[in-house]
Each structure stands twice: as C-alpha cells, then as structure tokens.
Design an enzyme around this catalytic site. Structure first.
Site, PDB file in Angstrom:
ATOM      1  N   GLU A  92      32.926 -48.263  90.718  1.00 59.12           N
ATOM      2  CA  GLU A  92      31.724 -49.568  91.401  1.00 59.12           C
ATOM      3  C   GLU A  92      31.153 -49.789  90.826  1.00 59.12           C
ATOM      4  O   GLU A  92      29.498 -50.514  90.551  1.00 59.12           O
ATOM      5  CB  GLU A  92      31.406 -48.724  92.748  1.00 59.12           C
ATOM      6  CG  GLU A  92      32.111 -48.267  93.536  1.00 59.12           C
ATOM      7  CD  GLU A  92      31.985 -48.139  94.604  1.00 59.12           C
ATOM      8  OE1 GLU A  92      29.900 -47.430  94.325  1.00 59.12           O
ATOM      9  OE2 GLU A  92      32.335 -47.222  95.354  1.00 59.12           O
ATOM     10  N   GLU A 116      38.530 -43.888  95.462  1.00 57.52           N
ATOM     11  CA  GLU A 116      37.706 -43.418  96.661  1.00 57.52           C
ATOM     12  C   GLU A 116      37.788 -43.806  98.407  1.00 57.52           C
ATOM     13  O   GLU A 116      37.510 -44.931  98.427  1.00 57.52           O
ATOM     14  CB  GLU A 116      36.148 -43.649  96.504  1.00 57.52           C
ATOM     15  CG  GLU A 116      35.802 -42.849  95.664  1.00 57.52           C
ATOM     16  CD  GLU A 116      34.008 -43.087  94.986  1.00 57.52           C
ATOM     17  OE1 GLU A 116      33.570 -43.194  96.310  1.00 57.52           O
ATOM     18  OE2 GLU A 116      33.885 -43.595  93.683  1.00 57.52           O
TER      19      GLU A 116
END
Length: 531
Positions: A190, A307
């Site tokens: 991320e 995810e």
C-alpha cells in the site's frame, strides 16, 4: 446448565433453519419461492478455485508462534489455501539485515528459513511481500504499527538491490529454482497510503520497484515479480505504463479492496466503520482492475487481490458476525474469473498491528479467533473447499453446483441481505448486537439426471445461531477472557457438522428434490455422496 445451553442452541438452529418437506398451503407466500435446478449432465467447465489460492496473515514474526502455526495447519487442511501473504518479512524482528562498523551489509535468514520451512512442510507457499525496510537500510525513522515497521525508502538503492538479490539467491539455494519459480514476489504494501505504509512519493515507489524487480530477475528470469500492492485499486495503469516505458519486468498486478465506507485503518475501532450499501463494493473494484489490465500495453498480466475483506479495521465486529459468511460468498461469486486470486485478510486473530488484543472476540480480521474458534467466515471457505472440480450449470446467481470424479454432487447456495441500517450507525454499534435473521421464503432444490444408486445426503448450514460462534459468546455474557471449558463449549456448539444426514435411493430418471426455509444471510451446502 452447559447441557441445557447446548440443547437450546441446537433447537434454535433447527427451528430457524430448514423445515424439510413442509407444505404450508394455508400461509400466504409473500416472498417468491427460490428454485435452483441442478442437472448432473449440464456442465460449464472446471470450477474456478481462485478463492483458495491465497490467504493473508498479519506479520512474519507472528508466524514463529506455535499457536499461529497450529491454526494455519488447520486452515490449510480445511480450506485448501495454497499461498500465504504477510507483512514484515524484512523488518528488524526478523533479523534479516544489519551493517558492520564500516557500513558493509550483514545478511541473516534464520528466522525467515524457520518460517518458510514450516509453510512448505504443510503444503503452502509464500506470496512474498517484500517489506518493510530494515532500520539499518532505512532513510528515515517513520514507522507503522505497534511493532514499528519502517516505511521509508532505502538510504541506498544499490544496497537495497544487493540485499534483494542476495535474498532471492538464498531462496534458490535453499529451496531450489523450480520451487521458487512457483512463488510470487510483491514489492511493498500500500505505497499509495502516505503517510502510512510509505513515506515516499509514487516516483520513489517506482524506483524501489525497478531495483527490486531487476534484482530478482537477475537471479532467475522466470521468478515472478509484481506490484504495486496498493489500497483501493490505485496506481494500476500508472504501474503498467511505467514498466512498459522503462522496460522493467512485471508479471502481475496486485492491489486491495475493502467493503466499508469512511475512515482509514481504524486499528482500535474508535472512529467507526460503515458497511457500504453499494451492491458491487469490492467486486466492482476487481472487475475494473481486470478491465484496466485488458486495455493496457500488458493485457496478459495476472491480477491478484492480495488483501480483501468486508472491512479494513481489525476492530470491526462484522468480521465475527454470521453476516460475513454470506458476504464472502457474494463477493467471490460476483468477481467470477476476473482475478487470479482473492486473498482474504486474514486467517487468524493472532494479529498485532495495534498490539496484543485483550478480548477473545474483538472484531478481528481472522477466520479463527485467538483461541482457534472458527467464525462463520471460516465456514464459508471450508464449504467452498468441499465443492467438486467440475461446475454444473445453474441460472441461480447465488450458488455454485459441482460434481467430482466419484459422481458426488455438491450445491453451495446463500442469501445475501445487507441489513446494515445506514451511515448513521457504525458497524461497531450494529454488529455487536444479537441480530436475528428474517425469513426469506422457500428454497427448492431440484437435482436431475443423477446416476442411479444409493447416496449419503448431507446438509450443512451457516447463519444466525448456526455455526455462529459470536452468538454463543454473547450467550456467555461476553466474558473478557474465555476459560478452557468455555472455548470447548463454543467450539462444540459451532463445529460445522451437517445437521441433516440420511441415506437416499435415487432411481433412474427420477429427480431428487428438497425444500426448506431460507433466512437472511443463510449459507447452505448440499452434499450427495455416492455409496
């Protein structure tokens, strides 16, 4: 008293769940009957098993714990996951990198070896997330989480490249190139969340990716590397364009998506989250990512959602709720063939981003709680894993029908109803309540063209107070700690066993029909096993 609780729970499960073969002609049917037709001879190809390609875990160092390893072995056995992805492989608690007094690198992979040896011993493979930054190699001191993962770029990109090359060579020497060719190397986590998981810019991340990809490919050109591992399906097109224009190798795109509105990484559940009312939340992102890749200069790249879950908060009671099981199935069905994997975040509540947890059910991400109690989400994956390898055609949009080589037939179906009251109520207030499910009418399942013979017929169920550990926890008064007896009691009440078992004789040309009641967010699995 314990025996009484068991009896009451079983009675509630049977009362609110299936009523087999009941004809209520005198009652008005307010909800149309749902009919699922399954023809043994009408196939639609191999069953897509992308849902069990990968599952998530918190951080690498937690993988050295005995209870973590025991739970992963159990989840692997029951749910069939092939890969596992986790943060923190390169952080200082894994002791992989330091420097001597002259600034020369010192590499050490003893902890990594112990972890990866275990994964391979139970038939799993690492989906290698390369991060975070070892402090001795970091350009700054910004960290994330209780365990202080350093999120700054390297102080020396050449040293970073040498480190990654050495690590890839070590994996090759220890496990063999043929094994490592089956792994995935994902660069960072991320990086679009800055501040947060990356203190640099997008350009800094792309530079990190360039050095990493070239280092890995220098060891073996067939090793798979990709990224950007972003939150919210970001940077995908930019990543592909960057790699194309600069002739940088890339084998897959990875990104993440969650199904809640408002907030960011609310580790303690203080700000509150709200389940999105968008019927295509999460799945819409996946379909869009697939379209972006198909329209790009590299249309054949694999797509991995490394995810995903209903909520990005490790203190969201939705994760513990029976609603989560139907949510999981709904999203995976909507995604279809658009992704190569959808990695549920995560397999266990042994997960310490904000530190060790203090209560047994706290809205943790896990399929299992800290004591290894299966949540409804676990059973969604376990039941998907029971499906056969050949899919049977059905027009029902909330089901999969399959068969296996033994001639057994399976049907997994569900209701998905988003009962969340809306933006004015946080998940943290809503899903901690006892939430009885409402009737959704009749379900009729018609199995036709089944080969003649004797079959063991089973029905499994997940829903309100059926394989619903959190409701059992509520019945105990939500104790802050569970003793051994209470853990075993909750497990016994929610052990995932079929509630209907019978032997049926199917004659040639005869359909096998079952009728039952279905309620909000019920998950029902039918199993016909040829004897």
């Amino acid at each position: 008293m314990k025996a009484n609780r068991v009896i009451v729970a079983l009675l509630v499960c049977l009362m609110i769940l299936p009523v087999m073969g009941v004809n209520r002609k005198n009652k008005k049917q307010e909800i149309p009957e749902r009919v699922i037709n399954v023809d043994f001879n009408q196939t639609s190809g191999p069953m897509n098993t992308m849902f069990k390609e990968c599952v998530g875990a918190g951080r690498a160092n937690e993988g050295l714990r005995a209870d973590w390893q025991q739970q992963l072995a159990y989840v692997k056995k029951e749910c069939g996951f092939k890969y596992i992805r986790m943060h923190g492989l390169l952080t200082d608690d894994m002791a992989v990198y330091t420097e001597d007094g002259k600034g020369n690198p010192i590499y050490n992979y003893m902890y990594v070896d112990a972890l990866y040896d275990f994964l391979l011993s139970i038939g799993m493979k690492p989906f290698v997330e390369l991060g975070f930054m070892p402090n001795a190699l970091a350009s700054g001191n910004q960290t994330i989480f209780w365990w202080k993962g350093n999120v700054t770029p390297p102080k020396d990109y050449n040293k970073w490249g040498d480190f990654i090359r050495n690590l890839a060579q070590h994996f090759t020497d220890r496990y063999g190139a043929d094994e490592v060719k089956t792994w995935y190397f994902e660069v960072w986590n991320e990086p679009n969340l800055s501040p947060g998981f990356w203190s640099g810019t997008q350009a800094d991340y792309f530079r990190l990716y360039q050095y990493t990809a070239k280092a890995i490919k220098s060891v073996n050109s067939e090793y798979k590397v990709g990224g950007p591992g972003t939150a919210g399906a970001a940077w995908e097109s930019e990543m592909i364009d960057y790699c194309t224009k600069n002739s940088i190798p890339i084998d897959f795109i990875s990104t993440h998506s969650y199904g809640v509105k408002q907030g960011f990484l609310d580790e303690y559940g203080v700000g509150g989250t709200v389940l999105s009312k968008d019927s295509m939340s999460v799945s819409g992102d996946v379909l869009q990512s697939h379209k972006e890749i198909a329209a790009s200069s590299k249309p054949n790249l694999e797509l991995h959602y490394t995810e995903w879950s209903s909520s990005y908060t490790p203190a969201d009671p939705l994760h513990d709720s029976y609603h989560e099981a139907a949510y999981i199935l709904e999203k995976i069905k909507q995604v279809g063939n658009a992704a190569n994997s959808m990695s549920y975040w995560v397999f266990t509540d042994i997960f310490e981003e904000s530190g060790p947890r203090f209560t047994p059910f706290h809205g943790g991400f896990g399929l299992l709680n800290i004591q290894g109690i299966p949540k409804p989400a676990f059973y969604a994956y376990q039941l998907m894993n029971k499906l056969g390898k050949t899919e049977l055609a059905t027009s029902d949009k909330r089901s999969w029908a399959t068969k296996n080589d033994n001639g057994d037939v399976q049907l997994l179906c569900w209701d998905f109803t988003n009962t969340h009251p809306g933006d004015s109520v946080h998940n943290q207030k809503y899903y901690v309540q006892d939430l009885p499910s409402k009737a959704k009418g009749k379900l009729t399942v018609n199995f036709s063209k089944i080969p003649e013979g004797h079959y063991a017929f089973e029905i499994y169920k997940v829903g309100y107070r059926c394989n619903d550990a959190f409701s059992s926890y509520l019945d105990l008064g939500k104790p802050s700690q569970l003793n051994r007896t209470q853990v075993e009691q909750i497990k016994k009440l929610n052990d995932g066993s079929p509630f209907i078992r019978e032997i049926v004789n199917i004659q040639s040309g005869q359909s096998f029909v079952k009728k039952l009641d279905i309620r909000e967010n019920d998950v029902i699995f039918f199993n016909l096993v040829k004897l």
